[in-house]
Design an enzyme around this catalytic site. Sequence first.
Site, short mmCIF file in Angstrom:
data_model
loop_
_atom_site.label_atom_id
_atom_site.label_comp_id
_atom_site.label_asym_id
_atom_site.label_seq_id
_atom_site.Cartn_x
_atom_site.Cartn_y
_atom_site.Cartn_z
CB CYS A 170 -0.73 -0.10 1.24
SG CYS A 170 -0.09 0.02 2.86
CB ALA A 227 4.07 -0.73 1.97
NE ARG A 253 12.56 -1.32 0.20
CZ ARG A 253 13.17 -0.11 -0.10
NH1 ARG A 253 13.68 0.72 0.77
NH2 ARG A 253 13.50 0.01 -1.22
CG HIS A 267 7.28 4.67 -4.19
ND1 HIS A 267 7.01 3.52 -5.25
CD2 HIS A 267 7.45 3.99 -3.09
CE1 HIS A 267 7.20 2.50 -4.62
NE2 HIS A 267 7.51 2.36 -3.51
#
Lengths: 489, 481
Positions: free
Chosen positions: B67, B70, B101, B199
């Site tokens: 999402c 994230a 990550r 992003h």
Amino acid sequence: MANNLGLKVKPVTETPQSEIDRVSAWINTDDYKEKNFARTSLVINPAHACQPLGAELAAHAFEGSLPFVHGSQGCASYYRSTLNRHFREPAPAVSDAMTEDGAVFGGQNNLHEALENAYTLYKPKMIAVFTSCMPEIIGDDLTAFIKNARNKGIVPKDFPVPYANTPSFNGSHVHGYDSMLLSILQTLTDGKQVEGRCTGKLNLIPGFDANTGNYREYKRILEAFGIPYTVLADISDVFDSVNDGTYRPYPGGTKLDDAADSINGKATIALGTYSTSKTFSWVKDNYSGKHAALPMPFGIAKTDAFLMKIAELFGKEVPASLKEERGRAVDLMTDAHQYIHGKKFAVYGDPDYLLGYVSFLLEMGAKPHHILCSKGTKKLEKELQALLDASPDGKESKIYINKDLWHLRSLLMTDPVDAIIGDSHGKFDARDAKIPLFRFGFPVFDRVNLHREPLVGYQGVTHMLSTICNKFIDIVDDTCDDRHFELMR
Amino acid sequence: MSHEIKTVEGITKESTQEMIDHALDAYPEKAKKKRSPHLAPNDQASGSACVKSNKKTVPGVMSARGCAYAGAKGVVWGPIRDMVHVSHGPVGCGWYSWGTRRNLMSGITGVTNFAMQFTSDFQEKDVVYGGDKKLAVLLREAKELFPLAKGISVLSECPVGLIGDDINAVAKESSKELDMPIIPCNCEGFRGVSQSLGHHISNDTIRDYIIETREFPDPIGPYDIALIGEYNIGGDAWSTKPLLEECGFNVKSVWTGDGEMEKIAATHQVKLNVIHCYRSMNYMCKVMEEKYGIPWIELNFFGPTKIKESLRKLAELFDDNIKAKVEEVIAKYDPQMQAVIEQYKPRLEGKKVMLYVGGLRPRHTINAYEDLGMTCVGSGYEFAHTDDYDRTAPEMPDATVVYDDASEFEMEHFANVLKPDLIGSGIKEKYLFQKMGIPFRQMHSWDYSGPYHGYKGFPTFARDIDMAINSPTWKLVKSPF
């Protein structure tokens, strides 16, 4: 457009080494601990996840069952990858991928479309629906949505679609597990109670437990008793499935028929009273037969109680093989006590596991010094305190409810202990405190296969004991000077 | 750039389309119609996207997508090491993205780096009464307990946006009160169709709150550049940054792997932005180009062929000094890379790989496999846009399958038909394919290995791929009885 905060433009600076040294030292002090414990709003490194994660675990644990997240797809990816990393196994689950328009119009269209697609593509025998934040905030009515889905023929009328509200802003993963399990049992047993029928079986409800070895241990014990049983719900086989070159999305789980018939059982035992409280209270009122709720059988005394309860409910003796197993476990405990007696531990985790760690350590003459639960209750605190009060080794212990692993760090630095029992997330604290971490909890992301080593029963005692004592012996070997490096330990 | 047309024996546009059609046949009509434009055979010569992308995920198909949160927390913000990143909302999102990550960091945890899980741990009452007051308090607490933090990011989770909290106002006020940058990022998970919007939102937030708020103390030189879209997975930046420095550049900031907030804030002063992950950070490259006239160049640091090509492309933008240094660097590493190829190529020649990842890897890694003698027979992205697929077309062999936001069902079907020797994808896919007896490497996290970037990374990459494909364990999968 930059600099919306209206801050003064400054040069790039390097933090002076003296400041780094000062703060590095300060975070280990009592002064820091005091400030750290004064926090009211910021949570740092909590040792618990949110409800839907637990719900997904319960949803995986039935034959042909497909977990279904009603909410954003990102939630589903987070739960799935957590289970993948812990078990190193597949965790197939779908979501109905709600987005912004879901917030405006509600999630019914997404849910219906997703039910149709998931039912067609993945051919489940049951779809277990649970919610993440979004539908909980906007107030989606799952009861109506699923009823409408049946009426529209999206899923067959008799196809089980249990559903649970599992808001992430309430409780933790163990509560989500409880709610999902309850809904599954309510759905599957609906209309299945037959007056006068008794399956002769024991229903065993292990509670939230991500250790497949524990499930196998329960089953082995019940087989030793010769008692027919249904585990509600069984994640072994699901999360320790074989590799023979064929991928099976539903490799195991409690049979739906067995779950349905569990309402006619001879007796039901719920273990893990904190992660099965809702389920058990419903079972007590609705299931045939006798009912008992017990703590998870960690350590000798709790295993004894578990076995004696089974014996009592079924009018049987504890089998000789298990009595011998007890004897062997106790033999190992007496043999190895010197390597653990008096050692201080910090323990943290889910309530049911935490009670187990404390019992086990006290039986070994070890001291559960810092006991921390990042999502607990007054009831848990009282129960833990009662355990401590019953042992001379519990006198100096302190219980910290709703504290996190950054609090734990302060405790470790100001009042050191010899080891931590927890999950992989404790490794940062353990490294700073230069003490070992025993990964008995959930999740374990950084060691292989630990979730297959049982912690419960007499075998669990043996496993925990050997793991802990051998680590302490390793430390002696790794750190002693040459003159004290001996063959025997 | 013209590419030689690559083909794979037995794969034609017709065979690929037939495979796709079979997969689609299993879907209900509406879903089939939605999924169909996202699956197609590659048209290498066209150099343009053959699939639709960046559309809503079809509900219920088992997507691998994350999402917006994230994308914001995990990708852009999380790697900035000297900021406290607060996951604002319920406990889960921050917990799931805590340490998962592999964006490695320098510094001392809790002192100069904050690779931890900070959350407001929303409870029912916060949802009912709002979380703004709690946020203001927790920001003070963070400042007091972590005095060397250079800033705080506030990353909204779903409930925050839905209940109408105003984190921007709180951030502004607290920023003044605490005299530190407090960056509000409205990255609720329900926004957009994937992590991609996270992003973009984060890039916009950097544009609005961070860039231009700091200046480098020393004068800027001609070789001062920034490395953008390098997240230091498994230590990647510790391979690429020294490589660029060896070529004569001063890497003034890295976005955002092992990143430092103040250096990111002063990046408007550099002479060139070198971008690796185009998908997650092209936005800020374009902003810096438009606003400060900083050119940017997209490079590929996977495998010796692409590294060499990239370094020469980069040198073209600079003077003879840099050109000479780049040639020296290539001459130094070429024999080392050749030795790696000689070691592993005989063991990997002709092996087929299927990729399904995010960001840049579905295209950028193809040539690294080819350096090892392998062939890519399928590739796709979780959250790409058309410009990513445009860039992918020339890299993939002609007629091989391209899949966008693939469902687990489709991936399983394609793997059954294509019988790859290796699949490179994520943790959710890993164990499924391993149960099918197909070797697998996680290509988001480097499967707990790395680095894979740069010359330092290639030997590790080659070793890992060989290890996965040639592990003797695969021979034991079928029992003799």
